[in-house]
Design a protein around this motif. Sequence first.
Motif, PDB file in Angstrom:
ATOM      1  N   CYS A   1      -4.990  20.268 -11.145  1.00  0.00           N
ATOM      2  CA  CYS A   1      -4.302  21.082 -12.144  1.00  0.00           C
ATOM      3  C   CYS A   1      -4.389  20.394 -13.496  1.00  0.00           C
ATOM      4  O   CYS A   1      -4.193  19.183 -13.592  1.00  0.00           O
ATOM      5  CB  CYS A   1      -2.818  21.232 -11.812  1.00  0.00           C
ATOM      6  N   LEU A   2      -4.647  21.166 -14.501  1.00  0.00           N
ATOM      7  CA  LEU A   2      -4.553  20.705 -15.880  1.00  0.00           C
ATOM      8  C   LEU A   2      -3.336  21.412 -16.446  1.00  0.00           C
ATOM      9  O   LEU A   2      -3.326  22.644 -16.564  1.00  0.00           O
ATOM     10  CB  LEU A   2      -5.824  21.072 -16.653  1.00  0.00           C
ATOM     11  N   VAL A   3      -2.273  20.646 -16.721  1.00  0.00           N
ATOM     12  CA  VAL A   3      -0.985  21.232 -17.080  1.00  0.00           C
ATOM     13  C   VAL A   3      -0.434  20.637 -18.360  1.00  0.00           C
ATOM     14  O   VAL A   3      -0.704  19.486 -18.688  1.00  0.00           O
ATOM     15  CB  VAL A   3       0.067  21.040 -15.965  1.00  0.00           C
ATOM     16  N   GLN A   4       0.351  21.453 -19.054  1.00  0.00           N
ATOM     17  CA  GLN A   4       1.118  20.956 -20.186  1.00  0.00           C
ATOM     18  C   GLN A   4       2.588  21.044 -19.792  1.00  0.00           C
ATOM     19  O   GLN A   4       3.096  22.135 -19.479  1.00  0.00           O
ATOM     20  CB  GLN A   4       0.858  21.775 -21.444  1.00  0.00           C
ATOM     21  N   LEU A   5       3.251  19.888 -19.763  1.00  0.00           N
ATOM     22  CA  LEU A   5       4.651  19.848 -19.355  1.00  0.00           C
ATOM     23  C   LEU A   5       5.546  20.498 -20.391  1.00  0.00           C
ATOM     24  O   LEU A   5       5.269  20.452 -21.582  1.00  0.00           O
ATOM     25  CB  LEU A   5       5.110  18.402 -19.169  1.00  0.00           C
ATOM     26  N   ARG A   6       6.599  21.095 -19.890  1.00  0.00           N
ATOM     27  CA  ARG A   6       7.663  21.586 -20.770  1.00  0.00           C
ATOM     28  C   ARG A   6       8.815  20.593 -20.653  1.00  0.00           C
ATOM     29  O   ARG A   6       8.676  19.463 -21.077  1.00  0.00           O
ATOM     30  CB  ARG A   6       8.041  23.005 -20.398  1.00  0.00           C
ATOM     31  N   ASP A   7       9.936  20.986 -20.031  1.00  0.00           N
ATOM     32  CA  ASP A   7      11.075  20.064 -19.991  1.00  0.00           C
ATOM     33  C   ASP A   7      11.290  19.398 -18.638  1.00  0.00           C
ATOM     34  O   ASP A   7      12.278  18.718 -18.443  1.00  0.00           O
ATOM     35  CB  ASP A   7      12.345  20.783 -20.445  1.00  0.00           C
ATOM     36  N   LYS A   8      10.389  19.559 -17.707  1.00  0.00           N
ATOM     37  CA  LYS A   8      10.484  18.900 -16.403  1.00  0.00           C
ATOM     38  C   LYS A   8       9.531  17.714 -16.365  1.00  0.00           C
ATOM     39  O   LYS A   8       8.583  17.634 -17.136  1.00  0.00           O
ATOM     40  CB  LYS A   8      10.134  19.874 -15.268  1.00  0.00           C
ATOM     41  N   THR A   9       9.774  16.804 -15.442  1.00  0.00           N
ATOM     42  CA  THR A   9       8.893  15.650 -15.282  1.00  0.00           C
ATOM     43  C   THR A   9       7.763  15.968 -14.317  1.00  0.00           C
ATOM     44  O   THR A   9       7.827  16.961 -13.561  1.00  0.00           O
ATOM     45  CB  THR A   9       9.665  14.439 -14.737  1.00  0.00           C
ATOM     46  N   LEU A  10       6.748  15.125 -14.321  1.00  0.00           N
ATOM     47  CA  LEU A  10       5.664  15.267 -13.337  1.00  0.00           C
ATOM     48  C   LEU A  10       6.220  15.211 -11.921  1.00  0.00           C
ATOM     49  O   LEU A  10       5.816  15.997 -11.061  1.00  0.00           O
ATOM     50  CB  LEU A  10       4.630  14.150 -13.520  1.00  0.00           C
ATOM     51  N   ALA A  11       7.133  14.287 -11.686  1.00  0.00           N
ATOM     52  CA  ALA A  11       7.708  14.146 -10.342  1.00  0.00           C
ATOM     53  C   ALA A  11       8.439  15.412  -9.915  1.00  0.00           C
ATOM     54  O   ALA A  11       8.293  15.869  -8.776  1.00  0.00           O
ATOM     55  CB  ALA A  11       8.649  12.941 -10.297  1.00  0.00           C
ATOM     56  N   GLU A  12       9.231  15.994 -10.821  1.00  0.00           N
ATOM     57  CA  GLU A  12       9.942  17.235 -10.494  1.00  0.00           C
ATOM     58  C   GLU A  12       8.954  18.367 -10.221  1.00  0.00           C
ATOM     59  O   GLU A  12       9.120  19.133  -9.264  1.00  0.00           O
ATOM     60  CB  GLU A  12      10.868  17.641 -11.637  1.00  0.00           C
ATOM     61  N   LEU A  13       7.941  18.472 -11.056  1.00  0.00           N
ATOM     62  CA  LEU A  13       6.928  19.516 -10.895  1.00  0.00           C
ATOM     63  C   LEU A  13       6.220  19.400  -9.557  1.00  0.00           C
ATOM     64  O   LEU A  13       6.123  20.364  -8.804  1.00  0.00           O
ATOM     65  CB  LEU A  13       5.909  19.441 -12.038  1.00  0.00           C
ATOM     66  N   MET A  14       5.734  18.214  -9.251  1.00  0.00           N
ATOM     67  CA  MET A  14       4.965  18.037  -8.015  1.00  0.00           C
ATOM     68  C   MET A  14       5.849  18.173  -6.782  1.00  0.00           C
ATOM     69  O   MET A  14       5.414  18.718  -5.771  1.00  0.00           O
ATOM     70  CB  MET A  14       4.234  16.701  -8.029  1.00  0.00           C
TER      71      MET A  14
ATOM     72  N   SER B   1       0.820  -1.219   0.000  1.00  0.00           N
ATOM     73  CA  SER B   1       0.000   0.000   0.000  1.00  0.00           C
ATOM     74  C   SER B   1       0.850   1.264   0.000  1.00  0.00           C
ATOM     75  O   SER B   1       0.336   2.357   0.122  1.00  0.00           O
ATOM     76  CB  SER B   1      -0.934  -0.005   1.211  1.00  0.00           C
ATOM     77  N   ASN B   2       2.151   1.126  -0.135  1.00  0.00           N
ATOM     78  CA  ASN B   2       3.060   2.267  -0.135  1.00  0.00           C
ATOM     79  C   ASN B   2       2.731   3.204  -1.291  1.00  0.00           C
ATOM     80  O   ASN B   2       2.594   2.784  -2.433  1.00  0.00           O
ATOM     81  CB  ASN B   2       4.495   1.742  -0.263  1.00  0.00           C
ATOM     82  N   ALA B   3       2.636   4.503  -0.997  1.00  0.00           N
ATOM     83  CA  ALA B   3       2.310   5.497  -2.028  1.00  0.00           C
ATOM     84  C   ALA B   3       3.355   5.531  -3.137  1.00  0.00           C
ATOM     85  O   ALA B   3       3.069   5.934  -4.250  1.00  0.00           O
ATOM     86  CB  ALA B   3       2.172   6.887  -1.401  1.00  0.00           C
ATOM     87  N   GLY B   4       4.565   5.064  -2.867  1.00  0.00           N
ATOM     88  CA  GLY B   4       5.604   5.036  -3.877  1.00  0.00           C
ATOM     89  C   GLY B   4       5.250   4.159  -5.058  1.00  0.00           C
ATOM     90  O   GLY B   4       5.700   4.378  -6.171  1.00  0.00           O
ATOM     91  N   HIS B   5       4.425   3.151  -4.829  1.00  0.00           N
ATOM     92  CA  HIS B   5       4.022   2.267  -5.915  1.00  0.00           C
ATOM     93  C   HIS B   5       3.113   2.955  -6.905  1.00  0.00           C
ATOM     94  O   HIS B   5       2.912   2.458  -8.003  1.00  0.00           O
ATOM     95  CB  HIS B   5       3.363   1.001  -5.358  1.00  0.00           C
ATOM     96  N   LEU B   6       2.555   4.101  -6.554  1.00  0.00           N
ATOM     97  CA  LEU B   6       1.764   4.855  -7.514  1.00  0.00           C
ATOM     98  C   LEU B   6       2.621   5.322  -8.686  1.00  0.00           C
ATOM     99  O   LEU B   6       2.124   5.580  -9.763  1.00  0.00           O
ATOM    100  CB  LEU B   6       1.120   6.081  -6.849  1.00  0.00           C
ATOM    101  N   ARG B   7       3.929   5.424  -8.466  1.00  0.00           N
ATOM    102  CA  ARG B   7       4.831   5.940  -9.485  1.00  0.00           C
ATOM    103  C   ARG B   7       5.306   4.878 -10.473  1.00  0.00           C
ATOM    104  O   ARG B   7       5.907   5.203 -11.475  1.00  0.00           O
ATOM    105  CB  ARG B   7       6.026   6.612  -8.824  1.00  0.00           C
ATOM    106  N   ILE B   8       5.067   3.604 -10.183  1.00  0.00           N
ATOM    107  CA  ILE B   8       5.524   2.545 -11.082  1.00  0.00           C
ATOM    108  C   ILE B   8       4.837   2.715 -12.431  1.00  0.00           C
ATOM    109  O   ILE B   8       3.624   2.830 -12.522  1.00  0.00           O
ATOM    110  CB  ILE B   8       5.238   1.162 -10.477  1.00  0.00           C
ATOM    111  N   GLY B   9       5.631   2.757 -13.473  1.00  0.00           N
ATOM    112  CA  GLY B   9       5.090   2.873 -14.812  1.00  0.00           C
ATOM    113  C   GLY B   9       4.733   4.291 -15.224  1.00  0.00           C
ATOM    114  O   GLY B   9       4.262   4.509 -16.324  1.00  0.00           O
ATOM    115  N   ARG B  10       4.965   5.262 -14.355  1.00  0.00           N
ATOM    116  CA  ARG B  10       4.640   6.656 -14.683  1.00  0.00           C
ATOM    117  C   ARG B  10       5.648   7.178 -15.696  1.00  0.00           C
ATOM    118  O   ARG B  10       6.841   6.958 -15.572  1.00  0.00           O
ATOM    119  CB  ARG B  10       4.679   7.496 -13.409  1.00  0.00           C
ATOM    120  N   PHE B  11       5.157   7.877 -16.685  1.00  0.00           N
ATOM    121  CA  PHE B  11       6.001   8.431 -17.735  1.00  0.00           C
ATOM    122  C   PHE B  11       5.616   9.882 -17.934  1.00  0.00           C
ATOM    123  O   PHE B  11       4.436  10.206 -18.010  1.00  0.00           O
ATOM    124  CB  PHE B  11       5.799   7.643 -19.035  1.00  0.00           C
ATOM    125  N   SER B  12       6.595  10.758 -17.984  1.00  0.00           N
ATOM    126  CA  SER B  12       6.364  12.183 -18.211  1.00  0.00           C
ATOM    127  C   SER B  12       6.833  12.545 -19.605  1.00  0.00           C
ATOM    128  O   SER B  12       8.007  12.366 -19.932  1.00  0.00           O
ATOM    129  CB  SER B  12       7.135  13.022 -17.187  1.00  0.00           C
TER     130      SER B  12
END
Length: 152
Positions: A71-84, A5-16
Motif C-alpha cells: 500500500c502507498l498511503v498518506q496518513l491522516r490522524d491515525k498512526t501506522l500501527a493503528e492503521l495496520m 528476532s521478535n517481530a516487535g522489534h521492527l517497531r522500535i524507532g517507528r514514527f507515524s
Amino acid sequence: MPVSSNAGHLRIGRFSEPGRIYLITTVVHQRQSVFTDWRMGRLVVQELSHTQEEDWVDFLAWVVMPDHMHCLVQLRDKTLAELMCRIKSRSSLAVNQALERQGRLWQKGYHDRAVRREDDVKNLARYVIANPIRAGLVDRVHDYPLWDACWL
C-alpha cells in the motif's frame, strides 16, 4: 536492550507522521497464497475502502498479491500501527469467516518506508501496481483484479 528476532522489534524507532506518505508491505502468515482466490482478496479491499471512507488514510495505490499486500498511503490522524492493526484484524475476521476457519491470517508486523520529498510518488505507485506483472501473474496490470491507484 538485547536484540532478538521478535517481530516487535521492527517497531522500535517507528514514527507515524500525519500527512506523510508511506509505502507499506505486509505478508500472509507462512506466505500462504490465500488471495489467489480473488474473492478473498476483495475482503481485504473492502477493509482498505472502509479505512479511507472513515478518514483514517488516503490510499494512493495498493495491490493485494496472493501472499502479501503493498500500500502507498498518506496518513491522516491515525498512526501506522493503528492503521495496520485495523486492516489486518478486520480482514482476518472476514477472510476466516468466508473460509470457515480460525487462526492467524497475517504475519506479525509489517514493513514501512516513509516517502522522502525527493521520491517520485507516482513512480512508487507504478512499482506497487506492477507487482502482478513482475510476479508473472499477468501480462498487463489491467488483467489483475486486486489493485487500484488514485490517479486512474
